[in-house]
Design a protein around this motif. Structure first.
Motif, mmCIF file in Angstrom:
data_model
loop_
_atom_site.group_PDB
_atom_site.id
_atom_site.type_symbol
_atom_site.label_atom_id
_atom_site.label_comp_id
_atom_site.label_asym_id
_atom_site.label_seq_id
_atom_site.Cartn_x
_atom_site.Cartn_y
_atom_site.Cartn_z
ATOM 1 N N ASP A 15 -3.123 15.116 -3.937
ATOM 2 C CA ASP A 15 -2.663 14.502 -5.182
ATOM 3 C C ASP A 15 -1.247 13.975 -4.947
ATOM 4 O OD1 ASP A 15 -2.217 13.694 -7.742
ATOM 5 O OD2 ASP A 15 -2.150 15.698 -8.621
ATOM 6 N N ASN A 16 -1.148 12.872 -4.197
ATOM 7 C CA ASN A 16 0.159 12.322 -3.838
ATOM 8 C C ASN A 16 0.305 10.847 -4.176
ATOM 9 O OD1 ASN A 16 -1.689 11.560 -1.707
ATOM 10 N ND2 ASN A 16 0.086 10.990 -0.484
ATOM 11 N N LEU A 17 -0.609 10.319 -5.027
ATOM 12 C CA LEU A 17 -0.525 8.916 -5.389
ATOM 13 C C LEU A 17 -0.014 8.767 -6.818
ATOM 14 C CD1 LEU A 17 -3.809 7.492 -3.833
ATOM 15 C CD2 LEU A 17 -1.535 7.738 -2.801
ATOM 16 N N ALA A 18 0.637 7.666 -7.080
ATOM 17 C CA ALA A 18 1.206 7.417 -8.408
ATOM 18 C C ALA A 18 0.123 7.478 -9.479
ATOM 19 C CB ALA A 18 1.886 6.053 -8.429
ATOM 20 N N GLY A 19 0.436 8.144 -10.574
ATOM 21 C CA GLY A 19 -0.486 8.195 -11.695
ATOM 22 C C GLY A 19 -1.417 9.377 -11.709
ATOM 23 N N ARG A 50 0.811 -1.214 0.000
ATOM 24 C CA ARG A 50 0.000 0.000 0.000
ATOM 25 C C ARG A 50 0.845 1.266 0.000
ATOM 26 N NH1 ARG A 50 -4.761 1.653 -1.158
ATOM 27 N NH2 ARG A 50 -5.346 2.649 0.793
ATOM 28 N N LEU A 51 1.875 1.303 0.827
ATOM 29 C CA LEU A 51 2.645 2.536 0.970
ATOM 30 C C LEU A 51 3.473 2.855 -0.270
ATOM 31 C CD1 LEU A 51 3.774 2.307 4.692
ATOM 32 C CD2 LEU A 51 2.482 4.179 3.654
ATOM 33 N N SER A 52 3.725 1.869 -1.108
ATOM 34 C CA SER A 52 4.581 2.097 -2.272
ATOM 35 C C SER A 52 3.925 2.961 -3.338
ATOM 36 C CB SER A 52 4.993 0.759 -2.898
ATOM 37 O OG SER A 52 3.868 0.091 -3.441
ATOM 38 N N SER A 53 2.612 3.164 -3.244
ATOM 39 C CA SER A 53 1.922 3.958 -4.279
ATOM 40 C C SER A 53 1.959 5.458 -3.989
ATOM 41 C CB SER A 53 0.471 3.496 -4.409
ATOM 42 O OG SER A 53 -0.231 3.687 -3.197
ATOM 43 N N ARG A 54 2.525 5.853 -2.850
ATOM 44 C CA ARG A 54 2.572 7.283 -2.532
ATOM 45 C C ARG A 54 3.751 7.961 -3.229
ATOM 46 N NH1 ARG A 54 2.586 8.951 3.427
ATOM 47 N NH2 ARG A 54 4.654 8.053 3.190
ATOM 48 N N ASN A 55 3.513 9.192 -3.647
ATOM 49 C CA ASN A 55 4.570 10.067 -4.165
ATOM 50 C C ASN A 55 4.764 11.248 -3.214
ATOM 51 O OD1 ASN A 55 5.029 8.578 -6.503
ATOM 52 N ND2 ASN A 55 3.538 9.737 -7.708
ATOM 53 N N GLU A 56 5.821 11.991 -3.438
ATOM 54 C CA GLU A 56 6.014 13.222 -2.665
ATOM 55 C C GLU A 56 4.872 14.189 -2.978
ATOM 56 O OE1 GLU A 56 9.337 16.788 -2.059
ATOM 57 O OE2 GLU A 56 9.731 15.102 -3.433
#
Length: 267
Positions: free
Chosen positions: A139-143, A88-94
């Protein structure tokens, strides 16, 4: 989910079946195994068989051989999400302070069933109602927005839901939106459940197989539900150490639970 006279939560036959499939290991179950699983939670065989028939009609399970079932096409998108709990945590971006806004109007609310599914999808994707007809999340999730649209569609949100990126909110809105989530309470809940998992991991070793199987399914279900419903907020809104701790605890507990269930179903 039902409750007893004492207020204790009792899992329904439907929930037990879907939760077993959502473990992904094994990927299929026989009717006899599902009946035995229900017995560990005090559910009669007739209840399991009735729930299985209804889930088959809904396309949430499907037969792959005589008396043996796997997850169905209508449950696969949510199952993929559930099976991804470890990452789950891997999908977060800065996070750079930008937002995703989902905007709904009369068209989206016209059908009550579709609107309920949309609200559920928004909740699962970490959106919170910010203003009338507007739901927001960082807006901090991949994609970005495109990936969010695809995930919402997979969760059966209405196709006409308007989703946009917002980069320059006014200062009042930005401050208000940041307070939509209770990050400290969320972190504390994750840490508390992590401790419960570790305590249970020791306690189940002294239980009989049926009681241990029931305990690990119920508590494991609670943990995975909490992990997959975490809004994955940026560090500025909620430190991720609580979720990371819960995931680590669930990884350990999952190994124990699967060992117990294999032994119980083979007994």
């Amino acid at each position: 989910m039902l409750t007893t006279e004492t207020g204790e939560k009792v899992m329904s036959a439907r929930t037990v079946i879907l939760d077993l499939f959502d473990t992904g290991d094994p990927p299929a179950f026989s009717v006899a195994e599902l009946v035995r699983a229900g017995a560990a939670l005090g559910i009669e065989a007739s209840g399991i068989r009735t729930a299985l028939t209804r889930l088959k009609a809904e396309g949430r399970v499907h037969p792959i051989a005589r008396g043996r079932y796997a997850i169905g096409p209508n449950a696969e998108p949510l199952q993929r999400r559930i099976l991804g709990w470890r990452a789950r945590l891997s999908s977060r971006n800065e996070w750079h302070g930008h937002w995703l806004l989902a905007i709904a109007g009369p068209q989206e609310r016209a059908d009550r069933t579709s609107w309920r599914r949309t609200l559920r999808a928004l909740e699962l994707e970490g959106f919170a109602e910010a203003e009338t007809n507007i739901w927001a999340r960082p807006d901090n999730l991949a994609g970005g927005a495109n990936a969010a649209r695809q995930r919402l569609a997979g969760l059966n949100a209405v196709p006409s839901l308007f989703l946009i990126e917002a980069r320059e909110l006014d200062s009042d809105r930005a401050a208000a939106y940041r307070s939509l989530w209770q990050g400290d309470a969320l972190r504390a809940a994750h840490l508390e459940l992590s401790e419960n998992l570790d305590r249970s991991a020791h306690a189940v070793e002294d239980m009989d197989l049926a009681a241990a199987a029931g305990e690990t399914l119920k508590l494991g279900r609670q943990a995975i539900r909490q992990i997959t419903r975490d809004p994955l907020l940026p560090e500025a809104l909620c430190p991720s150490d609580g979720l990371a701790c819960l995931i680590d605890a669930m990884v350990r507990y999952d190994r124990i639970g699967k060992r117990i269930w294999r032994a119980y179903l083979a007994d």
